[in-house]
Enzyme design. Structure first.
Site, PDB file in Angstrom:
ATOM      1  N   ASN A 101      46.465  16.467  14.146  1.00 37.06           N
ATOM      2  CA  ASN A 101      46.782  17.888  14.323  1.00 37.06           C
ATOM      3  C   ASN A 101      48.061  18.070  15.126  1.00 37.06           C
ATOM      4  OD1 ASN A 101      44.397  18.166  13.037  1.00 37.06           O
ATOM      5  ND2 ASN A 101      43.214  18.771  14.827  1.00 37.06           N
ATOM      6  N   ASP A 103      48.579  21.101  16.550  1.00 36.13           N
ATOM      7  CA  ASP A 103      48.338  22.382  17.219  1.00 36.13           C
ATOM      8  C   ASP A 103      48.311  22.316  18.745  1.00 36.13           C
ATOM      9  OD1 ASP A 103      45.756  21.310  17.771  1.00 36.13           O
ATOM     10  OD2 ASP A 103      44.878  22.246  15.992  1.00 36.13           O
ATOM     11  N   HIS A 118      51.101  13.164  13.825  1.00 35.86           N
ATOM     12  CA  HIS A 118      51.937  13.977  12.934  1.00 35.86           C
ATOM     13  C   HIS A 118      52.840  14.934  13.713  1.00 35.86           C
ATOM     14  CE1 HIS A 118      48.936  13.212   9.393  1.00 35.86           C
ATOM     15  NE2 HIS A 118      49.692  12.166   9.664  1.00 35.86           N
ATOM     16  N   CYS A 129      70.750  13.879  16.422  1.00 36.64           N
ATOM     17  CA  CYS A 129      70.624  12.934  17.555  1.00 36.64           C
ATOM     18  C   CYS A 129      69.175  12.762  18.012  1.00 36.64           C
ATOM     19  CB  CYS A 129      71.500  13.374  18.724  1.00 36.64           C
ATOM     20  SG  CYS A 129      70.852  14.788  19.645  1.00 36.64           S
ATOM     21  N   CYS A 147      71.072  22.268  18.389  1.00 34.37           N
ATOM     22  CA  CYS A 147      70.812  21.258  19.422  1.00 34.37           C
ATOM     23  C   CYS A 147      71.740  21.478  20.622  1.00 34.37           C
ATOM     24  CB  CYS A 147      71.018  19.871  18.836  1.00 34.37           C
ATOM     25  SG  CYS A 147      70.923  18.556  20.055  1.00 34.37           S
ATOM     26  N   CYS A 150      74.174  18.122  20.929  1.00 34.88           N
ATOM     27  CA  CYS A 150      75.244  17.703  19.999  1.00 34.88           C
ATOM     28  C   CYS A 150      75.621  18.789  18.986  1.00 34.88           C
ATOM     29  CB  CYS A 150      74.810  16.427  19.257  1.00 34.88           C
ATOM     30  SG  CYS A 150      73.665  16.743  17.896  1.00 34.88           S
ATOM     31  N   THR A 188      38.281  15.312   9.463  1.00 37.57           N
ATOM     32  CA  THR A 188      39.423  14.989   8.586  1.00 37.57           C
ATOM     33  C   THR A 188      38.918  14.621   7.203  1.00 37.57           C
ATOM     34  OG1 THR A 188      41.288  13.496   8.181  1.00 37.57           O
ATOM     35  CG2 THR A 188      39.505  12.604   9.542  1.00 37.57           C
ATOM     36  N   SER A 189      39.692  15.038   6.192  1.00 35.67           N
ATOM     37  CA  SER A 189      39.329  14.693   4.814  1.00 35.67           C
ATOM     38  C   SER A 189      39.611  13.214   4.539  1.00 35.67           C
ATOM     39  CB  SER A 189      40.107  15.564   3.826  1.00 35.67           C
ATOM     40  OG  SER A 189      41.494  15.415   4.076  1.00 35.67           O
TER      41      SER A 189
HETATM   42  C1  BJW Z   1      35.223  20.342   9.650  1.00 32.21           C
HETATM   43  C2  BJW Z   1      34.965  21.585  10.078  1.00 32.21           C
HETATM   44  C3  BJW Z   1      34.310  21.669  11.290  1.00 32.21           C
HETATM   45  C4  BJW Z   1      35.931  21.843   8.253  1.00 32.21           C
HETATM   46  N1  BJW Z   1      33.985  20.566  11.946  1.00 32.21           N
HETATM   47  N2  BJW Z   1      34.955  19.206  10.214  1.00 32.21           N
HETATM   48  C5  BJW Z   1      48.784   5.536  -0.033  1.00 32.21           C
HETATM   49  C6  BJW Z   1      48.357   6.017  -1.242  1.00 32.21           C
HETATM   50  C7  BJW Z   1      48.852   7.224  -1.735  1.00 32.21           C
HETATM   51  C8  BJW Z   1      49.777   7.959  -1.037  1.00 32.21           C
HETATM   52  C9  BJW Z   1      50.182   7.487   0.163  1.00 32.21           C
HETATM   53  C10 BJW Z   1      49.712   6.287   0.657  1.00 32.21           C
HETATM   54  N3  BJW Z   1      50.296   6.058   1.865  1.00 32.21           N
HETATM   55  C11 BJW Z   1      51.112   7.071   2.132  1.00 32.21           C
HETATM   56  C12 BJW Z   1      51.073   7.951   1.110  1.00 32.21           C
HETATM   57  C13 BJW Z   1      51.833   9.218   1.005  1.00 32.21           C
HETATM   58  C14 BJW Z   1      51.266  10.310   1.885  1.00 32.21           C
HETATM   59  C15 BJW Z   1      49.761  10.466   1.641  1.00 32.21           C
HETATM   60  O1  BJW Z   1      48.929   9.993   2.376  1.00 32.21           O
HETATM   61  N4  BJW Z   1      49.420  11.203   0.605  1.00 32.21           N
HETATM   62  C16 BJW Z   1      48.001  11.421   0.262  1.00 32.21           C
HETATM   63  C17 BJW Z   1      47.726  12.920   0.225  1.00 32.21           C
HETATM   64  C18 BJW Z   1      47.731  10.743  -1.036  1.00 32.21           C
HETATM   65  N5  BJW Z   1      51.526  10.005   3.281  1.00 32.21           N
HETATM   66  C19 BJW Z   1      52.690  10.251   3.843  1.00 32.21           C
HETATM   67  O2  BJW Z   1      53.633  10.743   3.223  1.00 32.21           O
HETATM   68  C20 BJW Z   1      52.826   9.885   5.300  1.00 32.21           C
HETATM   69  N6  BJW Z   1      53.974   9.109   5.503  1.00 32.21           N
HETATM   70  C21 BJW Z   1      54.069   7.844   5.099  1.00 32.21           C
HETATM   71  O3  BJW Z   1      53.157   7.286   4.523  1.00 32.21           O
HETATM   72  O4  BJW Z   1      55.271   7.238   5.408  1.00 32.21           O
HETATM   73  C22 BJW Z   1      55.597   6.026   4.754  1.00 32.21           C
HETATM   74  C23 BJW Z   1      56.354   6.400   3.539  1.00 32.21           C
HETATM   75  C24 BJW Z   1      57.569   7.006   3.674  1.00 32.21           C
HETATM   76  C25 BJW Z   1      58.285   7.344   2.530  1.00 32.21           C
HETATM   77  C26 BJW Z   1      57.742   7.086   1.292  1.00 32.21           C
HETATM   78  C27 BJW Z   1      56.486   6.490   1.195  1.00 32.21           C
HETATM   79  C28 BJW Z   1      55.786   6.156   2.330  1.00 32.21           C
HETATM   80  C29 BJW Z   1      53.043  11.122   6.144  1.00 32.21           C
HETATM   81  C30 BJW Z   1      51.875  12.021   6.127  1.00 32.21           C
HETATM   82  C31 BJW Z   1      52.170  13.295   6.927  1.00 32.21           C
HETATM   83  C32 BJW Z   1      51.109  14.339   6.683  1.00 32.21           C
HETATM   84  N7  BJW Z   1      51.572  15.577   7.164  1.00 32.21           N
HETATM   85  C33 BJW Z   1      50.697  16.717   7.113  1.00 32.21           C
HETATM   86  C34 BJW Z   1      51.545  17.964   7.396  1.00 32.21           C
HETATM   87  C35 BJW Z   1      51.969  18.014   8.857  1.00 32.21           C
HETATM   88  C36 BJW Z   1      52.750  19.213   9.154  1.00 32.21           C
HETATM   89  C37 BJW Z   1      51.967  20.477   8.830  1.00 32.21           C
HETATM   90  O5  BJW Z   1      50.974  20.741   9.506  1.00 32.21           O
HETATM   91  O6  BJW Z   1      52.380  21.212   7.936  1.00 32.21           O
HETATM   92  O7  BJW Z   1      49.670  16.582   8.074  1.00 32.21           O
HETATM   93  S1  BJW Z   1      49.803  16.888   5.594  1.00 32.21           S
HETATM   94  C38 BJW Z   1      48.338  17.518   6.302  1.00 32.21           C
HETATM   95  O8  BJW Z   1      47.260  16.590   6.026  1.00 32.21           O
HETATM   96  C39 BJW Z   1      48.568  17.486   7.809  1.00 32.21           C
HETATM   97  C40 BJW Z   1      47.303  16.885   8.299  1.00 32.21           C
HETATM   98  O9  BJW Z   1      47.500  16.286   9.576  1.00 32.21           O
HETATM   99  C41 BJW Z   1      46.947  15.903   7.226  1.00 32.21           C
HETATM  100  C42 BJW Z   1      45.513  15.488   7.216  1.00 32.21           C
HETATM  101  O10 BJW Z   1      44.685  16.562   6.976  1.00 32.21           O
HETATM  102  P1  BJW Z   1      43.290  16.641   7.716  1.00 32.21           P
HETATM  103  O11 BJW Z   1      43.499  16.741   9.172  1.00 32.21           O
HETATM  104  O12 BJW Z   1      42.415  15.572   7.223  1.00 32.21           O
HETATM  105  O13 BJW Z   1      42.789  18.077   7.268  1.00 32.21           O
HETATM  106  P2  BJW Z   1      42.123  18.529   5.874  1.00 32.21           P
HETATM  107  O14 BJW Z   1      42.358  19.974   5.765  1.00 32.21           O
HETATM  108  O15 BJW Z   1      42.535  17.654   4.775  1.00 32.21           O
HETATM  109  O16 BJW Z   1      40.572  18.252   6.084  1.00 32.21           O
HETATM  110  C43 BJW Z   1      39.805  19.048   6.975  1.00 32.21           C
HETATM  111  C44 BJW Z   1      38.439  18.429   7.046  1.00 32.21           C
HETATM  112  O17 BJW Z   1      37.725  19.108   8.065  1.00 32.21           O
HETATM  113  C45 BJW Z   1      37.623  18.584   5.748  1.00 32.21           C
HETATM  114  O18 BJW Z   1      37.064  17.322   5.408  1.00 32.21           O
HETATM  115  C46 BJW Z   1      36.526  19.570   6.120  1.00 32.21           C
HETATM  116  O19 BJW Z   1      35.289  19.299   5.484  1.00 32.21           O
HETATM  117  C47 BJW Z   1      36.409  19.338   7.601  1.00 32.21           C
HETATM  118  N8  BJW Z   1      35.926  20.468   8.372  1.00 32.21           N
HETATM  119  N9  BJW Z   1      35.457  22.495   9.101  1.00 32.21           N
HETATM  120  C48 BJW Z   1      34.306  19.352  11.383  1.00 32.21           C
HETATM  121  N10 BJW Z   1      33.976  22.892  11.783  1.00 32.21           N
HETATM  122 ZN    ZN Z   2      71.442  16.731  18.669  1.00 28.78          ZN
END
Ligand code: BJW
Ligand code: ZN
Length: 241
Positions: A101, A103, A118, A129, A147, A150, A188-189
């Site tokens: 998160n 947040d 993240h 920079c 910035c 720079c 997390t999903s």
């Molecule tokens: C409750 C509840 C309650 C409800 N109590 N629970 C391998 C295979 C395929 C693809 C990839 C791979 N490795 C990497 C990738 C690419 C990609 C990726 O993973 N894609 C998948 C979707 C397939 N990953 C990346 O790009 C990452 N970088 C990377 O791998 O770098 C190397 C690289 C570089 C260049 C090229 C290739 C590789 C970076 C990932 C960054 C993710 N960023 C985000 C956005 C951040 C900014 C923003 O906020 O806008 O981060 S995406 C979004 O998803 C956000 C979250 O942190 C992240 C995870 O989501 P999260 O937290 O799991 O939330 P939800 O909504 O998915 O789930 C909520 C859950 O809560 C649910 O299960 C509900 O049931 C539950 N819930 N109420 C408890 N009360």
């Molecule tokens: Zn700078």
């Protein structure tokens, strides 16, 4: 199941916690996925607006999306899951809290040294920079901000799809996962990598793996315990007496 997890916690010395959007859901923060929905903003799926490509194509739109979300967050407070996890910090030899998160609610609840995999919605980073600014203290409302070091263009200091995670933050999280006795995966999903892989690291190193989530995830079948329900209710029920 709750009692078994409580017992594991009583015996645990090193605990690793990975949280996702669901831990903040009861504070009012929208999740990205879950409940059959996927976040959309102005017709764009978040996988597009929160992507590296969007920063290159339309940085002002990216700022608008994050400014909007920061506005929503400003009035939100940590919930009992955040505050319970903050108390756990002093109960174990080591507690590593890694969150996906952006947040800031774990820190707002009093957790120290939170590993923000993240990034943070409260920070801007220079695209030239890498200088950081705390947006709560930045006396500048132009978008994108300029910035102070720079004159480069600043962007939100968050990790978007296609971008790499901060290496030392991920390494510290991986170390916590490797060394823990009990690993919690909360709200997390478990679809986004490499963060979701931290649970595999803990599991492969022999940790007892617990998932707290109202829904099933790809991790569920690997877990020793799956607690189905809301984090804000279940985490306080695990609190040690
Ligand atoms: C409750 C509840 C309650 C409800 N109590 N629970 C391998 C295979 C395929 C693809 C990839 C791979 N490795 C990497 C990738 C690419 C990609 C990726 O993973 N894609 C998948 C979707 C397939 N990953 C990346 O790009 C990452 N970088 C990377 O791998 O770098 C190397 C690289 C570089 C260049 C090229 C290739 C590789 C970076 C990932 C960054 C993710 N960023 C985000 C956005 C951040 C900014 C923003 O906020 O806008 O981060 S995406 C979004 O998803 C956000 C979250 O942190 C992240 C995870 O989501 P999260 O937290 O799991 O939330 P939800 O909504 O998915 O789930 C909520 C859950 O809560 C649910 O299960 C509900 O049931 C539950 N819930 N109420 C408890 N009360
Ligand atoms: Zn700078």
């Amino acid at each position: 199941m709750l009692e078994e997890v409580r017992q594991k916690l009583r015996d645990a010395r090193r605990v690793f916690v990975l949280t996702g959007a669901g831990v903040s859901a009861e504070s009012g923060v929208p999740t990205f996925r879950g409940g059959g929905h996927s976040a959309v903003w102005k017709g764009l799926p978040f996988s597009v607006i929160s992507s590296a490509g969007m920063v290159e194509r339309d940085l002002p739109a990216v700022w608008e999306w994050f400014d909007y979300r920061r506005g929503v967050l400003e009035s939100l407070k940590p919930n009992p899951a955040h505050t319970t996890l903050a108390r756990w910090q002093d109960r174990f030899t080591a507690l590593t809290l890694a969150t996906q998160n952006i947040d800031g609610l774990h820190a707002a609840a009093g957790s120290r040294g939170v590993l923000e995999l993240h990034g943070s919605i409260w920070r801007a980073r220079c695209t030239r920079c890498r200088h950081h600014e705390d947006l709560r203290q930045l006396d500048q409302f132009v978008r994108p901000p300029i910035c102070g070091k720079c004159n480069g263009t600043m962007r939100p200091d968050v990790v978007l799809f296609g971008e790499t995670l901060p290496v030392s933050v991920f390494e510290q999280a991986a170390e916590g996962a490797r060394r823990c006795d009990v690993c919690f995966v909360i709200g997390t999903s478990a679809l986004v990598y490499p963060a979701a892989g931290l649970a595999d690291i803990a599991r492969d190193a022999g940790a007892y793996l617990v998932e707290i989530n109202p829904e099933q995830t790809p991790l569920s079948q690997l877990c020793d315990a799956t607690l189905r329900g809301a984090a804000g209710e279940l985490v306080p029920r695990l609190d040690l007496k």
